[in-house]
Design an enzyme around this catalytic site. Structure first.
Site, PDB file in Angstrom:
ATOM      1  N   HIS A  18      -2.607 -10.166   5.658  1.00 28.61           N
ATOM      2  CA  HIS A  18      -3.460 -10.991   4.802  1.00 28.61           C
ATOM      3  C   HIS A  18      -2.582 -11.603   3.720  1.00 28.61           C
ATOM      4  O   HIS A  18      -1.360 -11.399   3.731  1.00 28.61           O
ATOM      5  CB  HIS A  18      -4.646 -10.203   4.239  1.00 28.61           C
ATOM      6  CG  HIS A  18      -4.271  -8.981   3.437  1.00 28.61           C
ATOM      7  ND1 HIS A  18      -3.663  -9.052   2.216  1.00 28.61           N
ATOM      8  CD2 HIS A  18      -4.414  -7.662   3.697  1.00 28.61           C
ATOM      9  CE1 HIS A  18      -3.466  -7.836   1.743  1.00 28.61           C
ATOM     10  NE2 HIS A  18      -3.906  -6.964   2.636  1.00 28.61           N
ATOM     11  N   HIS A  21       0.111  -9.475   1.883  1.00 29.38           N
ATOM     12  CA  HIS A  21       1.392  -9.286   2.585  1.00 29.38           C
ATOM     13  C   HIS A  21       2.181 -10.597   2.563  1.00 29.38           C
ATOM     14  O   HIS A  21       3.404 -10.604   2.423  1.00 29.38           O
ATOM     15  CB  HIS A  21       1.174  -8.906   4.059  1.00 29.38           C
ATOM     16  CG  HIS A  21       0.305  -7.704   4.256  1.00 29.38           C
ATOM     17  ND1 HIS A  21      -0.938  -7.778   4.837  1.00 29.38           N
ATOM     18  CD2 HIS A  21       0.499  -6.408   3.943  1.00 29.38           C
ATOM     19  CE1 HIS A  21      -1.468  -6.564   4.882  1.00 29.38           C
ATOM     20  NE2 HIS A  21      -0.625  -5.724   4.342  1.00 29.38           N
ATOM     21  N   CYS A 126      -3.187  12.129   0.854  1.00 27.28           N
ATOM     22  CA  CYS A 126      -3.991  10.915   1.042  1.00 27.28           C
ATOM     23  C   CYS A 126      -3.422  10.173   2.248  1.00 27.28           C
ATOM     24  O   CYS A 126      -2.268   9.719   2.218  1.00 27.28           O
ATOM     25  CB  CYS A 126      -3.945  10.016  -0.198  1.00 27.28           C
ATOM     26  SG  CYS A 126      -4.712   8.417   0.132  1.00 27.28           S
ATOM     27  N   CYS A 129      -2.392   6.458   1.536  1.00 22.27           N
ATOM     28  CA  CYS A 129      -1.073   6.301   0.900  1.00 22.27           C
ATOM     29  C   CYS A 129       0.012   6.926   1.753  1.00 22.27           C
ATOM     30  O   CYS A 129       1.192   6.699   1.502  1.00 22.27           O
ATOM     31  CB  CYS A 129      -1.012   6.993  -0.455  1.00 22.27           C
ATOM     32  SG  CYS A 129      -2.048   6.285  -1.713  1.00 22.27           S
ATOM     33  N   CYS A 143      -8.437   9.334  -4.414  1.00 28.29           N
ATOM     34  CA  CYS A 143      -7.248   8.522  -4.598  1.00 28.29           C
ATOM     35  C   CYS A 143      -7.696   7.190  -5.200  1.00 28.29           C
ATOM     36  O   CYS A 143      -8.578   6.532  -4.645  1.00 28.29           O
ATOM     37  CB  CYS A 143      -6.570   8.281  -3.239  1.00 28.29           C
ATOM     38  SG  CYS A 143      -5.482   6.848  -3.273  1.00 28.29           S
ATOM     39  N   HIS A 146      -7.382   4.179  -2.681  1.00 29.81           N
ATOM     40  CA  HIS A 146      -8.145   4.143  -1.426  1.00 29.81           C
ATOM     41  C   HIS A 146      -9.589   4.624  -1.564  1.00 29.81           C
ATOM     42  O   HIS A 146     -10.361   4.548  -0.612  1.00 29.81           O
ATOM     43  CB  HIS A 146      -7.407   4.928  -0.339  1.00 29.81           C
ATOM     44  CG  HIS A 146      -6.111   4.272   0.025  1.00 29.81           C
ATOM     45  ND1 HIS A 146      -4.918   4.617  -0.566  1.00 29.81           N
ATOM     46  CD2 HIS A 146      -5.839   3.266   0.871  1.00 29.81           C
ATOM     47  CE1 HIS A 146      -3.958   3.848  -0.087  1.00 29.81           C
ATOM     48  NE2 HIS A 146      -4.491   3.014   0.776  1.00 29.81           N
ATOM     49  N   LYS A 297      -8.453  -5.329  -5.690  1.00 31.57           N
ATOM     50  CA  LYS A 297      -7.262  -5.647  -4.922  1.00 31.57           C
ATOM     51  C   LYS A 297      -7.696  -6.172  -3.563  1.00 31.57           C
ATOM     52  O   LYS A 297      -8.647  -5.672  -2.977  1.00 31.57           O
ATOM     53  CB  LYS A 297      -6.442  -4.368  -4.752  1.00 31.57           C
ATOM     54  CG  LYS A 297      -5.164  -4.576  -3.965  1.00 31.57           C
ATOM     55  CD  LYS A 297      -4.467  -3.255  -3.714  1.00 31.57           C
ATOM     56  CE  LYS A 297      -3.300  -3.460  -2.782  1.00 31.57           C
ATOM     57  NZ  LYS A 297      -2.779  -2.233  -2.225  1.00 31.57           N
ATOM     58  N   LYS A 300      -7.628  -4.918   3.362  1.00 31.68           N
ATOM     59  CA  LYS A 300      -8.482  -4.915   4.543  1.00 31.68           C
ATOM     60  C   LYS A 300      -9.615  -3.908   4.380  1.00 31.68           C
ATOM     61  O   LYS A 300     -10.770  -4.181   4.677  1.00 31.68           O
ATOM     62  CB  LYS A 300      -7.620  -4.574   5.756  1.00 31.68           C
ATOM     63  CG  LYS A 300      -8.346  -3.934   6.911  1.00 31.68           C
ATOM     64  CD  LYS A 300      -8.481  -4.872   8.084  1.00 31.68           C
ATOM     65  CE  LYS A 300      -9.349  -4.352   9.209  1.00 31.68           C
ATOM     66  NZ  LYS A 300      -8.981  -3.112   9.797  1.00 31.68           N
TER      67      LYS A 300
END
Ligand code: MSP
Length: 662
Positions: A18, A21, A126, A129, A143, A146, A297, A300
């Site tokens: 996306h 990246h 996690c 991560c 976390c 996430h 953020k 996905k």
């Protein structure tokens, strides 16, 4: 000539690329082009991170092997970068033989030197991560990145004596104030290093995870994904190019580009690993912030991503990714978060590219076409005071420009280029070439003015060329500036005032950056996701995609449906069924009912459903399925194509299994 080796993170292949990246990869590409322009020797690596629990889990969920998953998604990453025209020198995959061999070599080396030992790990992990976490890192038990509670794990494993290198690392950071940039990330790392640094668990038992690189000294274990992944940076250099050893040539000049999410692994795990392996440390880490969609953020898992190729297509006429690259650097102050919205993109595009650069070029070129037969005039010697002012301004911008790139102050570099364009624009407005064109006696003045205007555009295009390589090359070719921007001509020569070559015939004037009509925004999902992607259109006030309503029913019709509260007692995946979960739902009857529900995509971890109260159609005729009898239906939300995630309906309040819902 200096030398630089730029790396991007190698991206996980559990999701497709996306624009988050894309940003880091474009950053590396832009820096490579900038350094080439400066005549430096530069190498750029990107790639994919393909081992670990996360990948294994996603492959299992999709009912394919990890190898199938990584081959497919790695291909999407590599293909996307190619299609966009990124100039990476190599693309490393952690499942490649060359990488695996290198990882094993380093592991053995560190083991032999006594920095790897066997022990027991007990703590939190996690999966998102792919790292162990301390309680102090959690927010509300989850976390923060996430939004998932980490798993508790306890197992025997190999450990790397990371703690041993703590002081050496602190000393290095203190002695090298710009090693981690911007400074606030350096401070963050130093603050973290105030507490004792634990050793790092660097293996996973194969009883739990087989998708990884075997430890060379104990094949009951695979390598922890970060110990594997970080080594991509040198492993990719273990080859020769033009007969020259790439490692020797580039490793001492390594400049990592990352976002702040992976600061700890890069600024703590990585240098201590290098120290233990007896390898020189990288030269620099540059850390950028997040691209946000609204307040969150872009990721996905959060369903708010923008796909590079979809974007490229949507704005094809307007430069596609090239214009997005401009937006990236215009909008993000390096190190800080920045927001992406289509509205903002269109606003910046229209003001800077359509009205700014594009408009100046077409304005001046059109007058030259009409009045000078489209030939670039050459009247340097008649430059007057006004031209000297423009020239002086341009010279200062050119002089300051390299430092802005070196300091990663891209938005300031762009601001300066915009000022230069504004100076050029103001000059044209003052000189009124359209008026000069009406008077044959003013021909020399007209030539001087048009030359100056075109020269400003030429310089701006050279300065912007690392950011928008394709568009700037088009502009430069139009102006007759076809000299290569790869360092073979010194930058000072290329960007010197007055290098615009007289006599070149300008081609047809077509708008380089046609204006984007804001009305087009109406078709774009307000959640800033591409339509058809998870999250696209969510929360839209006027949805065009709603199914037509079903025919009206009476309350008696509705009364035929026996809706009940059910409590999920068990939830698991169904082998051979990609969309289904098998639920055991307690309706207060003698035993829970088995229900197959098509909500697997919404619940990667089905155990989160256990204990939750859902609404069940209790009198639906039982259905014999391939996997067993389904005794009812759990209500779930889905879109008309079933493409978006289905979500079970939950019941609040003090209701018991079997209570009616009407
Ligand atoms: N595989 C690890 C990295 C290993 S490097 C040895 C990983 N992969 S990732 O796919 O999650 O990529 C994270 C990186 O992608 C970030 O550090 C950043 O470069 C980029 N970004 C992903 N989402 C982003 C934003 N929303 N905003 C900015 N950058 C983003 O971590």
């Amino acid at each position: 000539m200096s030398r630089v080796y730029f790396t991007t993170p190698i991206y996980y292949v559990n999701a497709e690329p996306h624009i988050g990246h894309l940003y880091t990869t474009v950053l590396a590409d832009t820096l490579k082009r900038f350094h080439k322009l400066m005549g430096d020797d530069v190498y750029f690596l990107t790639g994919t991170d393909e081992h670990g629990e996360k990948i294994a889990e996603v492959a299992a969920r999709q009912g394919i092997t990890p190898q199938e998953l990584v081959d497919r998604v790695s291909g999407v990453f590599e293909g996307t970068w190619k299609q966009i025209g990124l100039d990476n020198d190599d693309f490393i995959r952690t499942t490649s033989v060359r990488h695996k061999q290198y990882v094993q070599e380093i592991l053995q080396r560190v083991k032999d030197s006594g920095d790897i030992y066997f022990g027991e790990y007990k703590g939190l992990y996690c999966v998102g991560c792919e790292r162990h976490m301390n309680l102090s890192e959690l927010v509300d038990g989850k976390c923060p990145d996430h939004q998932v509670a980490p798993k508790e794990v306890k197992e025997e494993n190999y450990f790397f004596r990371m703690g041993k290198y703590q002081q050496l690392l602190v000393d290095h950071i203190e002695k090298n104030p710009t090693w981690i940039r911007p400074e606030r990330f350096r401070n963050e790392v130093l603050a973290f290093l105030k507490a004792p640094l634990d050793d790092l668990c660097i293996s996973r038992p194969k009883t739990r995870l087989t998708w990884g690189i075997d430890l060379p000294f104990d094949d009951r274990f695979v390598t922890y994904v970060w110990f594997d992944a970080l080594l991509n940076y040198p492993s990719a250099l273990k080859r020769t190019k033009d007969g020259r050893d790439l490692f020797e040539r580039y490793w001492p000049h390594c400049n990592h580009l990352i976002a702040k999410d992976i600061l700890k692994t890069h600024a703590i795990y990585w240098p201590t690993m290098l120290m233990a392996a007896g390898l020189p440390l990288f030269k620099q880490i540059d850390v950028h912030g997040y691209w946000l969609s609204g307040e969150t953020k872009m990721a996905k898992s959060l369903g708010n991503v923008v796909r590079p190729l979809a974007f490229d297509k949507r704005f094809e006429k307007e430069g596609g990714i090239e214009s997005l690259r401009y937006f990236f650097f215009r909008e993000m102050k390096f190190g800080q978060d920045a927001g992406f919205t289509y509205e903002l993109f269109v606003e910046r595009y229209n003001s800077d590219l359509a009205n700014g650069l594009g408009n100046l070029l077409s304005r001046v070129a059109s007058i030259a076409k009409k009045n000078l037969g489209g030939v670039v005039p050459g009247r340097r010697h008649t430059f007057g005071e006004r031209e000297s002012k423009v020239e002086e301004f341009a010279r200062e911008v050119v002089e300051r420009y390299p430092a802005y790139f070196e300091e990663r102050q891209f938005h300031t570099a762009i601001e300066e280029i915009r000022k230069l364009l504004a100076v050029g624009d103001g000059y044209i407005n003052d000189q009124e070439p359209w008026r000069l064109a009406r008077d044959e006696a003013k021909r020399t003045d007209l030539e001087r003015v048009l030359y100056t205007g075109l020269e400003v555009v030429r310089l701006a295009a050279i300065l912007l060329s690392p950011i928008m390589p394709r568009k700037c090359a088009e502009i430069l070719a139009f102006l007759g500036e076809t000299r290569p921007l790869d360092g073979s001509i010194p930058f000072a020569e290329l960007a010197a005032w007055g290098e615009l070559r007289a006599g070149h015939g300008l081609g047809e004037v077509i708008p380089t950056f046609p204006r984007i009509d804001e009305k087009r925004l109406k078709d774009i999902a307000p959640a800033n996701a591409e339509p058809g992607e998870p999250g696209g259109g969510a929360g839209s006030p006027t949805r065009q995609d709603l199914k037509p309503p079903k025919p009206e029913i009476t309350i008696d019709d509705f009364g035929k449906i026996d809706l009940r509260v059910g409590v999920v007692r068990a939830a698991g995946e169904v082998e051979g069924a990609r969309k289904l979960l098998r639920l055991e739902v307690d309706l207060g009857e003698s035993k829970p009912r088995q229900i197959f529900a098509g909500i697997r995509a919404a619940y990667p971890d089905p155990s989160v459903l256990v204990g939750r109260r859902v609404v069940v159609v209790a009198n639906l005729k039982p259905r014999q399925m391939k996997f067993g009898l389904s005794q009812g239906m759990v209500l779930a939300g889905h879109d008309e194509n079933d493409t978006r995630l289905g979500t079970a309906m939950f019941v609040d309040g003090d209701l018991k299994p079997g209570d009616a819902v009407t």
